[in-house]
Design a protein around this motif. Structure first.
Motif, mmCIF file in Angstrom:
data_model
loop_
_atom_site.group_PDB
_atom_site.id
_atom_site.type_symbol
_atom_site.label_atom_id
_atom_site.label_comp_id
_atom_site.label_asym_id
_atom_site.label_seq_id
_atom_site.Cartn_x
_atom_site.Cartn_y
_atom_site.Cartn_z
ATOM 1 N N LEU A 165 0.822 -1.215 0.000
ATOM 2 C CA LEU A 165 0.000 0.000 0.000
ATOM 3 C C LEU A 165 0.854 1.263 0.000
ATOM 4 O O LEU A 165 0.527 2.241 -0.668
ATOM 5 C CB LEU A 165 -0.939 -0.003 1.208
ATOM 6 N N ILE A 166 1.938 1.226 0.757
ATOM 7 C CA ILE A 166 2.828 2.393 0.798
ATOM 8 C C ILE A 166 3.463 2.620 -0.573
ATOM 9 O O ILE A 166 3.603 3.766 -1.021
ATOM 10 C CB ILE A 166 3.898 2.215 1.898
ATOM 11 N N GLY A 206 -1.096 15.580 -1.520
ATOM 12 C CA GLY A 206 -1.847 14.490 -2.135
ATOM 13 C C GLY A 206 -3.260 14.433 -1.596
ATOM 14 O O GLY A 206 -3.495 14.631 -0.411
ATOM 15 N N LEU A 227 0.812 4.066 -2.942
ATOM 16 C CA LEU A 227 0.304 5.392 -2.598
ATOM 17 C C LEU A 227 0.671 6.474 -3.621
ATOM 18 O O LEU A 227 -0.203 7.251 -4.024
ATOM 19 C CB LEU A 227 0.754 5.801 -1.192
ATOM 20 N N LEU A 238 -0.819 14.016 7.711
ATOM 21 C CA LEU A 238 -1.372 13.584 6.424
ATOM 22 C C LEU A 238 -1.792 14.771 5.565
ATOM 23 O O LEU A 238 -1.668 14.733 4.335
ATOM 24 C CB LEU A 238 -2.550 12.635 6.645
ATOM 25 N N VAL A 282 -5.314 11.732 -1.634
ATOM 26 C CA VAL A 282 -5.623 10.480 -0.941
ATOM 27 C C VAL A 282 -5.240 10.608 0.537
ATOM 28 O O VAL A 282 -6.019 10.234 1.419
ATOM 29 C CB VAL A 282 -4.907 9.287 -1.608
ATOM 30 N N THR A 283 -4.059 11.125 0.811
ATOM 31 C CA THR A 283 -3.657 11.321 2.206
ATOM 32 C C THR A 283 -4.554 12.343 2.897
ATOM 33 O O THR A 283 -4.806 12.228 4.097
ATOM 34 C CB THR A 283 -2.179 11.756 2.305
ATOM 35 N N LEU A 323 -1.658 6.129 -6.558
ATOM 36 C CA LEU A 323 -3.010 6.560 -6.190
ATOM 37 C C LEU A 323 -3.097 8.082 -6.094
ATOM 38 O O LEU A 323 -4.087 8.684 -6.526
ATOM 39 C CB LEU A 323 -3.428 5.922 -4.869
ATOM 40 N N GLU A 324 -2.071 8.700 -5.522
ATOM 41 C CA GLU A 324 -2.049 10.164 -5.393
ATOM 42 C C GLU A 324 -2.035 10.827 -6.774
ATOM 43 O O GLU A 324 -2.726 11.821 -6.993
ATOM 44 C CB GLU A 324 -0.829 10.630 -4.587
ATOM 45 N N ILE A 347 -7.654 10.460 4.016
ATOM 46 C CA ILE A 347 -7.326 9.661 5.195
ATOM 47 C C ILE A 347 -7.195 10.570 6.416
ATOM 48 O O ILE A 347 -7.630 10.222 7.522
ATOM 49 C CB ILE A 347 -6.039 8.839 4.967
#
Length: 150
Positions: free
Chosen positions: A7-8, A86, A11, A81, A88-89, A14-15, A92
């Motif tokens: 996932l990391i 980004g 990321l 975050l 996505v962060t 995804l970003e 979250i």
């Protein structure tokens, strides 16, 4: 552990996809400005927590009990975050601020309930009956009031 690493590593992809999608909807310039504003909010949140921790350390609490408070920890995570560029962060980070999400995460991890501030020790009287000793966290300065002696 391998899932977390995956996932990391996923990321950044995804970003990039999220940024392209947002930029396609609102425009590139607005997306960059939005991301910059959210990052500044994240830095402000982290600065606020740091100032709060310094003030608490000066009075009586100390950094350890401050850092272990789950509410502040999640605010710190959200600030971090938000500071990372980004979308996505950022999503979250918003979820880290929602109390219901925090409670579910705490149950999922099996963590202890949030720490509550410990009450200050009771004040003690000295040998003189008219003197009351207080710890630094148990008093505050006020304007001086003239005494009326009867």
């Amino acid at each position: 552990m391998p899932r977390l690493l995956g996932l990391i590593l996923l990321l950044p992809v995804l970003e990039l996809v999220a940024f392209v999608a947002v930029a396609g909807m609102i425009g590139l310039g607005k997306a960059v400005l939005l991301q910059l504003a959210i990052s500044l909010i994240g830095f402000a949140m982290l600065g606020s927590l740091l100032t709060e921790a310094k003030a608490r350390a000066r009075t009586a609490g100390g950094f350890v009990s401050f850092a272990l408070d789950s509410s502040r920890s999640m605010r710190g995570l959200a600030g971090l975050l938000f500071a990372i560029p980004g979308f996505v962060t950022d999503v979250i980070g918003v979820l880290a601020l929602v109390p219901e999400v925090r409670a579910r995460l705490r149950r999922l991890i099996g963590g202890a309930p949030p720490l509550r501030p410990q009450p200050a020790p009771a004040s003690t009287r000295t040998a003189r009956g008219d003197v009351l000793e207080l710890d630094r966290g148990q008093w505050r300065e006020t304007a001086e009031v003239p005494r009326r002696d009867a």
